[in-house]
Design a protein around this motif. Structure first.
Motif, PDB file in Angstrom:
ATOM      1  N   PHE A  59       0.830  -1.203   0.000  1.00  0.00           N
ATOM      2  CA  PHE A  59       0.000   0.000   0.000  1.00  0.00           C
ATOM      3  C   PHE A  59       0.868   1.257   0.000  1.00  0.00           C
ATOM      4  O   PHE A  59       0.615   2.206  -0.759  1.00  0.00           O
ATOM      5  N   ILE A  60       1.899   1.270   0.835  1.00  0.00           N
ATOM      6  CA  ILE A  60       2.786   2.436   0.884  1.00  0.00           C
ATOM      7  C   ILE A  60       3.465   2.641  -0.464  1.00  0.00           C
ATOM      8  O   ILE A  60       3.519   3.766  -0.989  1.00  0.00           O
ATOM      9  N   PHE A  61       3.972   1.566  -1.049  1.00  0.00           N
ATOM     10  CA  PHE A  61       4.700   1.671  -2.320  1.00  0.00           C
ATOM     11  C   PHE A  61       3.790   2.150  -3.452  1.00  0.00           C
ATOM     12  O   PHE A  61       4.197   3.005  -4.256  1.00  0.00           O
ATOM     13  N   GLU A  62       2.590   1.633  -3.516  1.00  0.00           N
ATOM     14  CA  GLU A  62       1.703   1.942  -4.637  1.00  0.00           C
ATOM     15  C   GLU A  62       1.007   3.290  -4.499  1.00  0.00           C
ATOM     16  O   GLU A  62       0.705   3.936  -5.510  1.00  0.00           O
ATOM     17  N   THR A  63       0.758   3.734  -3.271  1.00  0.00           N
ATOM     18  CA  THR A  63      -0.014   4.961  -3.073  1.00  0.00           C
ATOM     19  C   THR A  63       0.822   6.130  -2.561  1.00  0.00           C
ATOM     20  O   THR A  63       0.354   7.259  -2.558  1.00  0.00           O
ATOM     21  N   ARG A  64       2.040   5.823  -2.114  1.00  0.00           N
ATOM     22  CA  ARG A  64       2.887   6.854  -1.472  1.00  0.00           C
ATOM     23  C   ARG A  64       2.197   7.425  -0.235  1.00  0.00           C
ATOM     24  O   ARG A  64       2.355   8.605   0.096  1.00  0.00           O
ATOM     25  N   GLN A  65       1.439   6.577   0.457  1.00  0.00           N
ATOM     26  CA  GLN A  65       0.774   6.953   1.695  1.00  0.00           C
ATOM     27  C   GLN A  65       1.180   5.959   2.786  1.00  0.00           C
ATOM     28  O   GLN A  65       1.220   4.752   2.536  1.00  0.00           O
ATOM     29  N   CYS A  66       1.457   6.477   3.967  1.00  0.00           N
ATOM     30  CA  CYS A  66       1.880   5.631   5.082  1.00  0.00           C
ATOM     31  C   CYS A  66       0.847   5.699   6.201  1.00  0.00           C
ATOM     32  O   CYS A  66       0.684   6.756   6.834  1.00  0.00           O
TER      33      CYS A  66
END
Length: 241
Positions: A59-66
């Motif tokens: 999720f972090i890699f694909e959306t740039r959201q943590c």
């Protein structure tokens, strides 16, 4: 949020940590408080934004959201993203690639295992060769007693956010998995750039880390001024033969 920012292990994190903690103490959600502190390669979001069943790293890699949960664990993870953006992004990319290739699975494999160890409990240590030799030999008396004056020439940065969380309530057995820094770190070179360049699958698969009980570091814990502190074989374990 109970953090004693005066402790030496928190020194690199004190300025951003106190600022973010003040915002949280004033009622701001943790993810918003982290976003307000500076730019990172990710935007911090509430934990609820992570879709059910979606792997966190993907999720972090694909959306740039943590995603950020309340509490010290994700608080320190956010600080590390702010201070080591390139290194965290490199580790996240490797995790996402492994998940895409192999799935989540019960077994992570050597690269994901190494990333998890370092991301949670890692540290960077630049130290004179004699200290490193003693550390690799698990020669604790030599490392911390005989060579004690050499620690004035060493630099230790805690990277792992789980270890930072645990150090908010320090106990003797807390151990970092340290990566050996070179002379460039001693001279003040960018630690993030140095580390990010070494975050490759090939390097990490070799687990280039050495365990270091961090409260044994001279100047980090008053109890270790009494050298019997190092006689505890449950913490300062001999090297396996």
């Amino acid at each position: 949020m109970q953090v004693d920012w005066a402790q030496p292990w928190f020194a690199p994190w004190r300025a951003p940590g106190e600022a973010v903690a003040r915002r949280i103490g004033g009622g701001q959600p943790a993810h918003e408080a982290l976003n307000a502190e500076g730019e990172a390669p990710v935007r911090f979001v509430a934990q609820e934004d992570l879709p059910a069943g979606t792997p966190y790293e993907r999720f972090i890699f694909e959306t740039r959201q943590c995603p950020v949960r309340p509490g010290l664990h994700d608080f320190f993870n956010g600080l590390v993203w702010l201070r080591f953006p390139r290194s965290k992004a490199a580790l996240n990319r490797l995790q996402a690639e492994a998940i895409a290739r192999d799935g989540v699975g019960a077994r992570r494999g050597p690269v994901r295992d190494a990333i998890t160890v370092f991301d949670e409990n890692g540290a960077l240590l630049q130290a004179p060769p004699a200290l490193w030799q003693a550390l690799e030999d698990r020669a604790w008396q030599r490392l911390f007693v005989e060579l004690r004056p050499l620690w004035a020439q060493a630099r230790l940065w805690i990277f792992g956010h789980a270890l930072l969380e645990q150090l908010a309530q320090p106990r003797k057995g807390l151990t970092a998995h340290v990566w050996r820094g070179d002379a460039a770190l001693e001279s003040g070179a960018d630690a993030d750039g140095w580390l990010a360049a070494r975050c490759t699958g090939k390097v990490l698969a070799g687990k280039p880390f050495t365990p270091l009980p961090v409260l044994g570091v001279p100047g980090w814990w008053n109890a270790n001024e009494n050298f019997s502190f190092y006689d505890d074989s449950l913490v300062f374990r001999p090297r396996k033969t």
